[in-house]
Design a protein around this motif. Structure first.
Motif, short mmCIF file in Angstrom:
data_model
loop_
_atom_site.label_atom_id
_atom_site.label_comp_id
_atom_site.label_asym_id
_atom_site.label_seq_id
_atom_site.Cartn_x
_atom_site.Cartn_y
_atom_site.Cartn_z
N ILE A 53 -2.17 6.42 -10.83
CA ILE A 53 -3.18 5.60 -10.15
C ILE A 53 -4.29 5.31 -11.15
O ILE A 53 -4.82 6.22 -11.78
CB ILE A 53 -3.78 6.34 -8.94
CG1 ILE A 53 -2.68 6.76 -7.95
CG2 ILE A 53 -4.85 5.49 -8.26
CD1 ILE A 53 -3.16 7.76 -6.91
N ASP A 97 -4.48 10.51 -10.09
CA ASP A 97 -5.44 9.52 -10.54
C ASP A 97 -5.67 9.65 -12.04
O ASP A 97 -6.15 10.67 -12.51
CB ASP A 97 -6.76 9.70 -9.78
CG ASP A 97 -7.78 8.62 -10.09
OD1 ASP A 97 -7.39 7.59 -10.67
OD2 ASP A 97 -8.95 8.80 -9.74
N GLU A 148 -0.97 -0.78 -4.34
CA GLU A 148 -2.32 -0.21 -4.33
C GLU A 148 -2.36 1.03 -3.47
O GLU A 148 -1.55 1.20 -2.56
CB GLU A 148 -3.32 -1.23 -3.78
CG GLU A 148 -3.51 -2.44 -4.66
CD GLU A 148 -4.58 -3.39 -4.14
OE1 GLU A 148 -5.38 -2.98 -3.28
OE2 GLU A 148 -4.61 -4.52 -4.62
N LEU A 149 -3.32 1.88 -3.78
CA LEU A 149 -3.53 3.07 -2.97
C LEU A 149 -4.09 2.65 -1.62
O LEU A 149 -4.99 1.80 -1.55
CB LEU A 149 -4.50 4.02 -3.67
CG LEU A 149 -4.73 5.37 -3.01
CD1 LEU A 149 -3.44 6.20 -3.02
CD2 LEU A 149 -5.83 6.13 -3.72
N TYR A 193 0.82 -1.19 0.00
CA TYR A 193 0.00 0.00 0.00
C TYR A 193 0.86 1.25 0.00
O TYR A 193 1.87 1.32 0.70
CB TYR A 193 -0.93 0.03 1.22
CG TYR A 193 -2.05 -0.97 1.13
CD1 TYR A 193 -3.11 -0.77 0.26
CD2 TYR A 193 -2.05 -2.11 1.91
CE1 TYR A 193 -4.14 -1.68 0.16
CE2 TYR A 193 -3.08 -3.03 1.82
CZ TYR A 193 -4.12 -2.81 0.95
OH TYR A 193 -5.14 -3.71 0.85
N HIS A 204 -8.53 6.56 -0.54
CA HIS A 204 -9.48 6.45 -1.66
C HIS A 204 -10.38 7.68 -1.75
O HIS A 204 -10.65 8.17 -2.84
CB HIS A 204 -10.34 5.20 -1.54
CG HIS A 204 -9.58 3.94 -1.83
ND1 HIS A 204 -10.21 2.74 -2.00
CD2 HIS A 204 -8.26 3.68 -1.98
CE1 HIS A 204 -9.32 1.79 -2.24
NE2 HIS A 204 -8.12 2.35 -2.23
N HIS A 220 -7.39 2.60 -8.26
CA HIS A 220 -6.77 2.44 -6.95
C HIS A 220 -5.51 1.57 -6.97
O HIS A 220 -5.01 1.20 -5.92
CB HIS A 220 -7.76 1.91 -5.91
CG HIS A 220 -8.97 2.76 -5.78
ND1 HIS A 220 -8.94 4.06 -5.34
CD2 HIS A 220 -10.27 2.52 -6.07
CE1 HIS A 220 -10.15 4.57 -5.35
NE2 HIS A 220 -10.99 3.66 -5.80
#
Length: 142
Positions: free
Chosen positions: A37, A66, A91-92, A19, A97, A40
């Protein structure tokens, strides 16, 4: 919550995703390190900049942020989507989020209609009749 998900993945024999926080991704916004991104997932596309069919500028514009909407708007092929998986580095973080910027307004603009139905139907209809009459005159004059 993240710790519970990681524990479940380890129990199932799956590899835990790495993460990244949004602040970390935002630092990678130059040609030496370009992260984006998409849905996500974090992609390190630094090595892909020169190979990208749409040009390096397209990826550089999205660097550190993003790119989901831009990626989907282009309509990438199945091959492109498959190829993109090799650039996933993590992953974010779920807590970030909600921080992703969403368009503040709709891209579709609508105009308040203050005109009546006749402006939308009668005027074009009259114009079509005039054009048809002029065409008829032109064709019969020969």
């Amino acid at each position: 919550m993240v710790a519970e998900e990681a524990k479940d993945m380890v129990d199932q024999g799956k590899e835990c995703p790495k993460y990244y926080r949004l602040e970390d991704v935002q630092k990678h916004n130059n040609s030496r390190s370009t992260w984006i991104i998409i849905h996500h997932k974090i992609y390190d596309v630094t090595e892909f900049l020169e190979e990208h069919p749409g040009g390096e500028e397209v990826l550089r514009e999205q660097a550190g942020g993003d790119a989901t909407e831009s990626f989907e708007d282009v309509g990438h092929s199945t091959d492109a989507r498959t190829m993109s998986t090799q650039y996933v580095i993590g992953e974010l973080h779920p807590d970030d989020h909600a921080k992703l910027q969403r368009p503040s307004e709709s891209l579709i603009t609508t105009m308040e209609s203050t005109s009546s139905w006749w402006a939308n139907w009668v005027i074009p209809g009259v114009a079509a009749v005039i054009v048809a009459f002029m065409y008829h005159l032109y064709m019969t004059s020969d």
